[in-house]
Design an enzyme around this catalytic site. Sequence first.
Site, short mmCIF file in Angstrom:
data_model
loop_
_atom_site.label_atom_id
_atom_site.label_comp_id
_atom_site.label_asym_id
_atom_site.label_seq_id
_atom_site.Cartn_x
_atom_site.Cartn_y
_atom_site.Cartn_z
N LYS A 173 0.86 -1.18 0.00
CA LYS A 173 0.00 0.00 0.00
C LYS A 173 0.89 1.23 0.00
O LYS A 173 1.47 1.60 1.01
CB LYS A 173 -0.92 0.04 1.23
CG LYS A 173 -1.99 1.15 1.12
CD LYS A 173 -2.41 1.71 2.44
CE LYS A 173 -1.44 2.67 3.02
NZ LYS A 173 -1.28 3.94 2.22
N GLU A 201 9.57 1.15 10.94
CA GLU A 201 10.55 2.22 10.78
C GLU A 201 9.77 3.51 10.94
O GLU A 201 9.05 3.94 10.05
CB GLU A 201 11.24 2.13 9.42
CG GLU A 201 12.56 2.86 9.37
CD GLU A 201 12.40 4.30 8.97
OE1 GLU A 201 12.43 5.16 9.89
OE2 GLU A 201 12.24 4.59 7.78
N CYS A 231 13.11 10.97 7.91
CA CYS A 231 13.18 10.62 9.33
C CYS A 231 14.61 10.69 9.85
O CYS A 231 14.83 10.78 11.06
CB CYS A 231 12.59 9.23 9.55
SG CYS A 231 13.37 7.95 8.55
N GLU A 252 9.15 16.02 14.93
CA GLU A 252 9.83 15.99 13.64
C GLU A 252 9.48 17.26 12.87
O GLU A 252 8.32 17.63 12.76
CB GLU A 252 9.40 14.78 12.83
CG GLU A 252 10.06 13.48 13.25
CD GLU A 252 9.83 12.38 12.24
OE1 GLU A 252 10.76 12.06 11.49
OE2 GLU A 252 8.72 11.84 12.20
#
Length: 485
Positions: free
Chosen positions: A181, A257, A291, A388
């Site tokens: 996906k 992750e 990331c 983040e």
Amino acid sequence: MSERERAIIAAVSKQLFIGGAWRRAQRSFAVEDPSTGNTLCEVADASPEEGASAVDAAVRAQAHWATVAPRERGEILRRAFELLMARQEDLAWLMTLEMGKPLAESRGEIAYAAEFFRWFSEEAVRIDGGYAVAPNGRARVLVMRQPVGPALLITPWNFPMAMGARKIGPAVAAGCTMVVKPAPQTPLSMLALAGILQEAGLPDGVLNVVPTTRAGEMVEPMLHGGRVRKLSFTGSTAVGRRLLAQCADEVLRTSMELGGNAPFIVFDDADLDAAVEGAMLAKMRNIGEACTAANRVYVHARIASAFVERFAARMGALKLGRGIEPGVEVGPLIDARAREKVASLVADARERGARLLVGGGPVEGPGYFYRPTVLLDVSPHARMRHEEIFGPVAPVSTFETEDEVIASANDTEYGLVAYVYTRDLARAMRVCERLDVGMVGLNQGIVSSPASPFGGVKHSGLGREGGRVGIDEFLETKYVAIAAP
């Protein structure tokens, strides 16, 4: 849209890929060019029922695929590697159109994605087991490695082909079938990759690709019923937590992750030019939408002025623009929501006393551009010290002692990567051991490599992708006890 852009978009199927066939869907969704805000094309929008069909196809193909010779599985991956490299330029254009990154970075990502296929084509024939005499001598111990089974792979928008290849490569090598996906912002790269793997000889049903805007409705049923046996997810920590909860009932194997909040530490003995260059790589790779991006820059007070002057000058000189244009170094953020978040983080930091050295705002006009930004003296309480950033913003703080900076670097729920610049070998080893992260870039600003184990600790994830251990995520270990002859 130019003729070349139209041709590149037209060459990619916009349908679902299930059981080796391209299928229409009842609904579709628009894929946007983030540099203009214009629609590139419409892509099939999978329903929960179509997601279930993709799982059906993977389950049907699993038994036979598990028996295919490792060498044959490896050769498919090798052919896919060669096809990716042969079509690198068109695939790079496709990625830049849907994601926004400059062409030079897109070319690099295609090569990076291809390397995962080359690496795991070689690992397919190195799946090992063991044979031993039991300690009491009365039995023999046989250990074998077998594919986990059908896997659900969920990939992000920021590296739309590399993150797919990093999951598909080991799954194919291990003998697992899969449903992928892709993120709805960037489905075209994954659909192109599916076509390449089909051309490389991957049997029908081994890979199935179902883009959707209804991820929650489609994914949760896939994780129930015991047919999917593995989930590999790359994305935010918040979504990862929800998926882990959904996997609990079926006790699924998971690889996660997740988010990062990478510290970039520059000690007073560092090579200053190398540190500035490393900071540019660690911060501005992929427009900061990674990331692994340097989220918190810590510079020793003794060299802070010199570092900040050079770093701010480099950031301010970067050329913004549409990624397919010559010389562009910084493309747009992925969408309006992403740009709004970056702007709100910068505003919050400035309200708490941060000094703006360069940048600090969006670019007027079409697209979702934000100026490369450097902030100094960012408060420990600023949101960007804990969230983040996912954009071209670098908050810089100073420190005096090793203990102080390690405490600050570890003061986060995340633990993906850290960067350290020092010429003192003893300090380098000490700091690398004390940092609560899964990876460290020592005197370099990029850590990603297909040959190395990628992953984090704490809320940054579970498991590793790439390297010798990457294939282990898709293998089960079976022990057979044999009566002594």
